[in-house]
Structure formats: C-alpha cells, structure tokens
Design an enzyme around this catalytic site. Sequence first.
Site, PDB file in Angstrom:
ATOM      1  N   GLY A   1       2.898 -35.204 -17.035  1.00 44.41           N
ATOM      2  CA  GLY A   1       4.118 -35.302 -17.831  1.00 44.41           C
ATOM      3  C   GLY A   1       5.143 -34.267 -17.426  1.00 44.41           C
ATOM      4  O   GLY A   1       6.339 -34.568 -17.291  1.00 44.41           O
TER       5      GLY A   1
ATOM      6  N   THR B   1       2.433 -49.275  -7.952  1.00 44.51           N
ATOM      7  CA  THR B   1       2.741 -48.478  -6.770  1.00 44.51           C
ATOM      8  C   THR B   1       1.617 -48.645  -5.751  1.00 44.51           C
ATOM      9  O   THR B   1       0.433 -48.618  -6.093  1.00 44.51           O
ATOM     10  CB  THR B   1       2.929 -47.002  -7.136  1.00 44.51           C
ATOM     11  OG1 THR B   1       1.780 -46.513  -7.827  1.00 44.51           O
ATOM     12  CG2 THR B   1       4.149 -46.821  -8.036  1.00 44.51           C
TER      13      THR B   1
ATOM     14  N   GLY C   1       4.663 -49.260  -0.399  1.00 45.94           N
ATOM     15  CA  GLY C   1       5.779 -49.392  -1.327  1.00 45.94           C
ATOM     16  C   GLY C   1       5.327 -49.694  -2.733  1.00 45.94           C
ATOM     17  O   GLY C   1       4.437 -49.023  -3.272  1.00 45.94           O
TER      18      GLY C   1
ATOM     19  N   ASP D   1       4.086 -39.037  -9.760  1.00 44.47           N
ATOM     20  CA  ASP D   1       4.952 -38.404 -10.758  1.00 44.47           C
ATOM     21  C   ASP D   1       6.404 -38.425 -10.301  1.00 44.47           C
ATOM     22  O   ASP D   1       7.324 -38.634 -11.112  1.00 44.47           O
ATOM     23  CB  ASP D   1       4.500 -36.970 -11.008  1.00 44.47           C
ATOM     24  CG  ASP D   1       3.101 -36.910 -11.608  1.00 44.47           C
ATOM     25  OD1 ASP D   1       2.695 -37.883 -12.276  1.00 44.47           O
ATOM     26  OD2 ASP D   1       2.415 -35.891 -11.403  1.00 44.47           O
TER      27      ASP D   1
ATOM     28  N   SER E   1       7.518 -30.029  -5.287  1.00 45.83           N
ATOM     29  CA  SER E   1       7.888 -31.006  -4.261  1.00 45.83           C
ATOM     30  C   SER E   1       8.990 -31.966  -4.701  1.00 45.83           C
ATOM     31  O   SER E   1       9.476 -32.762  -3.896  1.00 45.83           O
ATOM     32  CB  SER E   1       6.652 -31.829  -3.868  1.00 45.83           C
ATOM     33  OG  SER E   1       6.288 -32.744  -4.900  1.00 45.83           O
TER      34      SER E   1
END
Length: 308
Positions: free
Chosen positions: A42, A221, A226, A254, A293
């Site tokens: 989260g 995902t 892709g 995320d 990142s």
Amino acid sequence: MRHDIIILGVFMADTTYRAPRLPKMGETLRGDGFALGPGGKGSNQAVAAAKAGGKTGFVTRIGADSFGQMAQDMWQAAGVASLAIIDPDKPTGAACVMIDSTTGDNAIIIAPGSAEALCPADLMGLRDKIEVAKIFLTQLEQPIAAAEEGLRIARGADVTTILNPAPAAPLSDELLELCDWITPNETEAELLTGLKVTDPASATKAAEALIKRGVGGVVVTLGGAGALVHDGQTATHIPAIHAGDVAETTGAGDAFNGGFAAALADGLSLQDALRFATATAALSVTRQGAAASMPERAEIDALLASQE
C-alpha cells in the site's frame, strides 16, 4: 485537504538481502548486499501514485518507533499525505526481501505489525475523505474486513474502486461486487479462479470468471508480456513497454497500480491509463528498491512520448 486518490494498505520496513541465488529451505548463503528501506504494498503504491502526479492520501497504522518515523519522512518526501493512525503499543511492520542478484527475482516474508489492527472503524473514521476522492485503492496485506469497508464506503459515494488482490486470498462475491477494477498478476488470477494463467488468452478466461462473480473490470498483469484488460465486455492486450535493463522486479506491481490510479484520477481514458501504468512499471524495474524505484511524472511522460 481533498485527496483525489485514497489508498489503504500497509507500510513495512524492508530488510533486503541479495545473493547470487535464493536459498533453499535449511540452507545458509553468503549474500552480496543488504539494504534497509521503506516498503509495504500500500505504501509503495501511494508513493507511485503521488510521484506520478496524483494527490494521494495513505491510510494505515504504524508504530511510534523508528520504522514509523521512516515511513512518515518518506511519505513527506514523495508528496504522500499521511492519514496514518499511530499505535504506541505495537511495532511498525517489517519485511524480509530476498533477491536473486543474477535474475532480479525475489521472495518475501512479511510481518505487518501494527497494520494488522486496521479495522472497519478506522475506515469509517475517514469516511469524509474517502467519499470526496476520485479513486480508492486497496490490497490484501491488511485485514480483509478493513479493505471491504473502504471499498463499500467508496462505492456508496460513486468513487472508482480498485482492488489489487495481493497477496491472493479467498474473496467473497460480495466483496468482488464492490470492485470497479481488480488487478491480479498471473499467480493471483490463477489462485482466485483456479485457471492457469500464462498468456493473454488464458488471462482472458480468468478475467471472464472474475467478471461473472461481479467485478466491473479486470486487469491481469503479465510481467514482460504487458497486461490483459477486460472492461466487462471486451478483452484487450496491452503490450509491454521496454525502458531498459531489468535491475529488480520487487516494486513492479505496485508501480503499475499506483500509476493506474494516478492516470484514472487525472481523467485519462482506460487505454491511456493502462499504457501510463505499464510505463510506470517499466521504469520501476530498471532500478533497485521498491518505493525508491518509483518514477516521477516527467519520466513516465517522456517514456510514453518515446514510444509514439
């Protein structure tokens, strides 16, 4: 202050260990790197959404300890508004992240700490903020009852709801019916539907199974392949975007979810929002770390422009 995006989830301090390969059970390996940094799905998604340009508030519980202070400092730097409840009696969560330094693959153990106490009452206490948001996004690292209450409040106010079902868990049809979007990866889609997911065709079948249970739309995902989106009527494959060599995949999901939420809140069409999310994830895997990142909006826009 109004937040366009409200994200419910967990913050955990990530202790990250790197080795030439992941250990087997009972085995001790000499590592080639260690880092301590912010994590939790989260929290990572909130950072991704905020850095991608979304006005983001994050709901969680943290302890009154050094890891909790790490969280607040990181949120402030990323532009995330903290809606965290401070629990003086329980520690902030932590995670052990093991990374194969050759391939970038990872294995993770989580201990949510104070975030395990997140409950429906916490969401009711923030009802006024949830009801004026554009997007409500949650995952399943915190108790499902808290996620369900947040989704229910948002749905009642016509706020777009997104469930990232990670880590995968059995979900009731009643909860799924509260989701405008659900965003599993291949493994999570298989665990939720019992259908093996390996490519866009099999992802379409899994998406159809989830839609039959009441979900509005599904985004599966597919890593380097892709994503597959099913809007309730039509399934479309969204090709991957290449942004450079893969350094680490830890924060990719995320990044995708945070980017998706930011793009929808910004009013992008579904197809453009998914390309935006894909670009966000593509940039994230070129860097080490999870929250660290997450790319800035300008980087995402530049990558998308280069693909046109």
